[in-house]
Design an enzyme around this catalytic site. Structure first.
Site, PDB file in Angstrom:
ATOM      1  N   ALA A  11     -48.520  69.679  28.071  1.00  0.00           N
ATOM      2  CA  ALA A  11     -48.954  68.353  28.206  1.00  0.00           C
ATOM      3  C   ALA A  11     -50.278  68.072  28.482  1.00  0.00           C
ATOM      4  O   ALA A  11     -51.240  68.539  27.799  1.00  0.00           O
ATOM      5  CB  ALA A  11     -48.043  67.516  29.367  1.00  0.00           C
TER       6      ALA A  11
ATOM      7  N   ASP B 290     -38.092  74.122  21.910  1.00  0.00           N
ATOM      8  CA  ASP B 290     -39.454  73.676  22.335  1.00  0.00           C
ATOM      9  C   ASP B 290     -40.135  74.719  23.357  1.00  0.00           C
ATOM     10  O   ASP B 290     -41.393  74.997  22.854  1.00  0.00           O
ATOM     11  CB  ASP B 290     -39.186  72.525  23.564  1.00  0.00           C
TER      12      ASP B 290
ATOM     13  N   LYS C 247     -43.704  76.777  22.145  1.00  0.00           N
ATOM     14  CA  LYS C 247     -44.908  76.700  23.160  1.00  0.00           C
ATOM     15  C   LYS C 247     -45.376  78.195  23.179  1.00  0.00           C
ATOM     16  O   LYS C 247     -46.827  78.428  23.146  1.00  0.00           O
ATOM     17  CB  LYS C 247     -44.737  76.256  24.444  1.00  0.00           C
TER      18      LYS C 247
END
Length: 814
Positions: free
Chosen positions: A610, A677, A681
């Site tokens: 993020a 996910d 990453k």
């Protein structure tokens, strides 16, 4: 004595003419010559009416009626009733002659240059007579004088050449003998030696005023128009353009030659030798300072004084081996164009003499091609010279300034600025005086080019970023709110002016070329058109703004696949969507290469962690020469939130549901809980470390039952979690019995990557990771034993939005 010239917009209607009267009254302490143009639009109507008459089209009579009506309306609005009769009689008499002339053109079915000049001169003759009578009726000491009695020219109809010896003598005699205070003169018109009406060409009324000013040794020439002076760029295209308060004659001529419509180059010539100052003023804002034009200003030390452009240009290129070392080729080329009365506005020639390229008006292209090909027919037949090459729909953009001479780096700065914004330069010209650097670009790029150059040379390093945001849900709405809150700070502290030009969700999209009001973006979007990803891109591309940035806040494959289109058009891409960078390696490499090739940053910091600076830190390590040996990380804020809150007193279902409701998971929670996910990453980090890897090569030690992974809806997924609660409780018990905590860990080492749920013992860097935090350990050649650690909030709309915001700022600092 002062000379004042008022253009067509200044005398377009009775209201404006009253403004002119007020300006003249305030200047009437000294002798004045007031030169006026035709009423706004009348010259165009006259030319159009003449064209229709020559084509033997009866509709020309309606144009004549329109001309008569306009002038009579002005008389009735301005002149007292008891004075109208004589004026109306004289005007109608003149209009009768005009009608006869048009009838003649209708009968013979043609236009001659001589007839055209006679007809078009009626615009100025009528307007100046009516205005002079209005001034008299208002009690001003005014008189009308026909410029044809003062300005003598040759017989070059349409653009007559002035006989200054006779003209100066006539003006000197007239102004010395006539004692009226205000002299009203028609602009644009003159007469030949044999008494025929002639016109002075484009900008003729300005020229008239300059001729009179020079002949009468005026103290000042005032040009009154509809803008407050000469601007650093066209204010209609560059909103930040500023008025130049003081400029030299030479700079003004350069700017006016390249499209600054408030003044025309010939205007300056008569007053230049006598160093008579010129002031450009605004009829509608007479108190504005305007622009003063004098001999030399030194530009206040500034190098570039203005940016101008001239549109509707075509490039004509003559090239071939038969031109090398052959004297006279250039002479024949330019002579051919000259004999066709084709004006050349730009010239560039290769030092090898292999080619000559000139810029001419679009309207002259066909004629030029035909005549040049004919002139070099012999050489072309022998393959010594190629047929003329033409490029259309171009524009010349020019930097102008006296102090540009010998100032190093200006050309490079200009070309670099255009290049950064994907503005392709087709030709370059720079005179020996170095007062002007001109480039030829596509017409479609003009607005972008002018704004980019103006930002670079005039806006005190304030850079404008134009954002196009797709996805305004949880993350997108937070991002827009952060932009709104920080807009002033960005401008004041970082010299960034950030505007959101377009926004879209899955239903509607909206654009505002001046920037969407972020206090009202939801209402604006609600009234927008139907959302369409292709149309969205087309609109972004059509607007063609400098420093354009496409911001993707979606999780859409379709949107991710559109990135190449944006990058190929030099539109930067900022995204929190992980799909593009974790898809096939060839697409990942293509996006990176396109970003370099088209100088369009492709930033995706929020793909991992993020708002944490994980990717940026990794890039800096690699760029500084370090090498990554191993990466260990907890990269899923949602999974960390889930396992930090899951225990034997709460169900796994309830914790996952809570994570979804609080925005820690993707809308489809299986993306997080399946490990996909996290796989994406660690794949991105591996690739950014310089490794070639695809997602299929990553080992995934799944903890979810296959039944949960195979569900096709959120409802079915959550039901499956309830069904397998005992299995989740067993996982928790095993970790608790081992005095460990469950963490979903990603690892990359020796070219291999894996993800999976691990029991983390006390003392490990991951053990005390709280809430939805992420942590990354970089083991590198410089950090072999004690890794570089990045730790912090790794999920949530606010921090993700802040990460996108940070990427926007990075682009602003490029």
């Amino acid at each position: 004595m002062k000379v004042l010239k008022f253009g067509g917009t200044s005398v377009a209607n009775p209201e404006n003419i009253n403004k002119v009267k007020s300006i003249v009254q305030s200047s009437s302490k000294e002798k004045l010559a007031v030169v006026v143009s035709a009423f706004g639009g009348i010259t165009d109507i006259l030319l159009n009416t003449l064209q229709q008459a020559s084509e033997q089209d009866d509709v020309y009579k309606s144009g004549l009626e329109q001309i008569e009506q306009r002038h009579i309306e002005v008389i009735k609005a301005l002149i007292p009733v008891h004075n109208q009769s004589a004026i109306l009689s004289k005007v109608k008499s003149a209009l009768n002659i005009l009608e006869t002339l048009l009838e003649g053109s209708f009968l013979i079915g043609e236009i001659t240059p001589k007839l055209s000049d006679k007809i078009v001169s009626y615009g100025e003759l009528l307007s100046s007579y009516i205005i002079s009578e209005f001034f008299k009726a208002e009690g001003l000491d005014a008189t009308f004088n026909d410029s044809r009695e003062l300005i003598i020219t040759d017989n070059s109809y349409g653009k007559a050449i002035v006989n200054f010896e006779k003209t100066n003598a006539n003006c000197k005699e007239y102004f010395e003998s006539d004692q009226h205070q205000i002299h009203i003169l028609p602009g644009f018109v003159a007469s030949s030696n044999d008494g025929n009406s002639t016109t002075l060409g484009r900008g003729g009324s300005d020229y008239t005023a300059a001729i009179v000013a020079a002949a009468a040794d005026a103290t000042l020439l005032e040009i009154w128009t509809d803008v407050s002076g000469m601007y650093t760029a066209n204010p209609r295209l560059v909103k930040q353009a500023k008025c130049v308060t003081h400029i030299s004659y030479e700079e003004a001529m350069e700017l006016s030659h390249f499209g600054a419509k408030v003044l025309y180059p010939p205007t300056i010539q008569p007053v230049l030798g006598k160093e008579i100052p010129i002031v450009i003023k605004n009829t509608f804002s007479p108190d504005d300072e305007g622009t003063l034009i004098t001999k030399n200003t030194n530009g206040g030390g500034k190098t570039v004084r203005g940016i101008s452009h001239v549109g509707n240009i075509s490039l004509l290129s003559l090239e071939g081996p038969g031109m090398i070392g052959i004297p006279g080729i250039s002479k024949r080329f330019f002579e051919t164009l000259s004999l066709e009365n084709i004006s050349v506005v730009l010239i560039t020639q290769a030092s090898s003499e292999h080619s000559i390229c000139v810029g001419i008006a679009d309207e002259d292209v066909d004629r030029a091609v035909e005549t040049v090909n004919e002139a070099f027919e012999y050489e072309m037949a022998r393959k010594k010279i190629k047929p003329v090459i033409v490029e259309k729909d171009l524009t010349i953009v020019a930097l102008v300034g006296d102090n540009m001479k010998s100032h190093q780096g200006l050309s490079g700065k200009m070309f670099s600025t255009l290049g950064k914004n994907n503005v392709n330069i087709r030709a370059i010209a720079q005179g020996a005086s170095e007062r002007n650097i001109s480039v030829v670009i596509k017409k479609a790029d003009v607005k972008k080019a002018l704004n980019s150059l103006h930002e670079e040379f005039f806006e005190e390093n304030i850079k404008q970023l134009n954002l196009f945001v797709m996805g305004v849900g949880n993350v997108g709405s937070k991002f827009l709110n952060q932009i709104r809150q920080q807009k002033k700070y960005l401008k004041d502290e970082l010299q960034l002016n950030v505007r959101v030009i377009g926004i879209s969700n899955s239903r509607t999209m909206a654009f505002d070329e001046n920037g969407i009001d972020l206090n009202e973006w939801e209402a604006v979007l609600g009234k927008g058109e139907k959302a369409d990803k292709e149309n969205f891109f087309d609109k972004v591309n059509e607007l063609n703004y400098r420093n354009s940035v496409f911001v993707d806040n979606t999780a859409s494959d379709e949107v991710a696949n559109s990135y190449p289109n944006y990058l190929k058009n030099s539109i930067s891409v900022v995204t929190c969507n992980k799909i593009a960078c974790s898809s096939d390696y060839t697409l990942y490499r293509e996006l990176k290469q396109l970003a370099k090739k088209y100088n369009a940053p492709f930033l995706f910091e929020t793909n991992v962690g993020a708002g944490l600076p994980i990717i940026d830190t990794l890039k800096n390590l690699i760029a500084s020469g370090d090498k990554v040996n191993k990466i260990q990380a907890v990269l899923s804020g949602s999974l960390n939130f889930v396992f930090n809150n899951f225990n034997d007193e709460v169900t796994f279902h309830d914790v996952v549901k809570q994570a979804q409701e609080e925005g820690y998971t993707e809308p489809d929670p299986t993306i997080d809980l399946s490990g996909i996910d996290v796989m994406r990453k660690i794949l991105i980090l591996a690739r950014e470390s310089g490794n070639q890897l695809d997602i299929e090569q990553i080992e995934n030690e799944a903890f979810l039952p296959q039944e949960s992974l195979d569900t096709n809806s959120n409802e079915a997924f959550f039901e499956s979690l309830k069904k397998h609660e005992n299995g989740f409780q067993e996982l928790f018990k095993q970790a608790k019995d081992a005095d460990s905590k469950l963490k979903y860990v990603a690892q990359f080492e020796n070219g291999k990557a894996k993800v999976g749920l691990q029991k983390i013992p006390k003392g490990h860097d991951f053990y005390n990771l709280e809430g939805s935090d992420n942590i990354v350990l970089f083991f590198t050649e410089r950090y072999p034993n004690q890794p570089m650690i990045i730790k912090g909030a790794g999920a949530g709309a606010d921090v993700t939005a802040s990460g996108i915001f940070a990427d926007i700022i990075r682009i602003g600092n490029f």
